[in-house]
Design a protein around this motif. Sequence first.
Motif, short mmCIF file in Angstrom:
data_model
loop_
_atom_site.label_atom_id
_atom_site.label_comp_id
_atom_site.label_asym_id
_atom_site.label_seq_id
_atom_site.Cartn_x
_atom_site.Cartn_y
_atom_site.Cartn_z
N ILE A 25 -7.05 -2.33 -3.77
CA ILE A 25 -7.01 -1.29 -2.74
C ILE A 25 -5.92 -0.26 -3.06
CG2 ILE A 25 -6.49 -0.86 -0.31
CD1 ILE A 25 -7.80 -3.61 0.26
N SER A 80 -10.30 -6.04 5.82
CA SER A 80 -9.06 -6.81 6.03
C SER A 80 -9.13 -8.25 5.52
CB SER A 80 -8.65 -6.84 7.51
OG SER A 80 -8.44 -5.55 7.99
N TYR A 140 0.83 -1.21 0.00
CA TYR A 140 0.00 0.00 0.00
C TYR A 140 0.86 1.26 0.00
CZ TYR A 140 -3.73 -3.23 1.41
OH TYR A 140 -4.63 -4.27 1.46
N VAL A 144 -9.22 0.14 3.12
CA VAL A 144 -9.17 -1.28 3.45
C VAL A 144 -10.40 -1.68 4.26
CG1 VAL A 144 -7.83 -3.10 4.58
CG2 VAL A 144 -6.65 -1.18 3.50
N SER A 204 -5.83 -8.98 3.41
CA SER A 204 -5.66 -7.63 2.86
C SER A 204 -5.48 -6.60 3.96
CB SER A 204 -6.88 -7.25 2.00
OG SER A 204 -8.07 -7.28 2.77
#
Length: 277
Positions: free
Chosen positions: A144, A222, A60, A216, A228
Motif C-alpha cells: 500500500i 483494512s 503510510y 487501503v 493493514s
Amino acid sequence: MPALLLFAIFIFYPFLKGIQISFTNWDGYNQHYKWIGIDNYKRMLQDPDIKTVIKNTFIYGLGSTIFQNVIGLLYALFLNMSIRIRGVVRTIIYLPVIISALIMGYIWYFFFQYEGGAINDILLLFQDRPSNLLGDPNVNVWIITFVNTYQYLGIAMVLFLAGLQSIPQDYYEAATIDGAGPLSRFFHVTWPLLAPSFTVSMVLNLIGGLKLFDVVAAMTNSGPGYASASLSTLMYQLYFGREDAGYASTIGILMFIIISVVSIAALILLRRREVSA
C-alpha cells in the motif's frame, strides 16, 4: 469573510461537533444518544488493535513521504537536464496524480490479487502456489505504501523541478570556476536552495500519507482483520460498519492530533533548515 464563513460551516463546526460526539454513545443514525464522558477515550487506550493501526498510519505517512521525496528529487534532477523527451517523461510521471486514489487502488489490486493477479502469474513460474501478498500483514502495508508513493511522487517531482528551475545559473558557474564537482555543487548549491521546495513537499506528502484512506480501502479493506488499517479506514469501519459513531469520532480526534503534531513539528524543523541554509 466568505472564505471564513465557508471554513466555519464546513470545517470548524463539524470539528467541534465531532469532539462533542466523541463523548457520547451515538450510533450515527438514532436521534437519541447519551453522554458517556471519557469512556470512548478509555476504550481507545485499551483497544488491542489501536497500536497496529497507529503503526500502520505512521508507515503510510513516513514511508510514503520518504520514498516520494527521494524518488521525486531524482526525477526532478533528471528532468532538469536538457533532454528532448523531458515533457513526455514529466507527463508520464505526473499522470497518476490525476487518477482517483480509489481507482488507483483497484488497478493495483488486480496486480497483487491472490488468484489471477499479474504478480502471482509471474511468481508461479518459480513456485508451486500463488502468494497471498495482500493477505500477509508483513507485506500488504508496504505494498500500500508503494502504491501511494507511485501515485503521488509526481507532486514532489513538480515541486522540486520548480525549485531547481528557480536557482540562478550564476551560482553553478561560480561553483564550477571554484573547482566544485557535480556532487559538491549539489550539496553546496542545489540542496540548500531547494529547502523551501523540500519543506512544502515534505509537509504535503506527510499529511496525505497520515490520512491515507482510498488505497487501503480498495486493496485490502483494512484486512486481514485490522492488519493493514489506517486511522482513516478504522474510523470509517467503526462508523458505517459497526454503527459506532461515538468511538469513530474518538479515533478521528486522535488522527487530528497525530497529524497536527507531526506536520507542525516537521514544518518548524524544516523552516529552521531553510533559515540555516
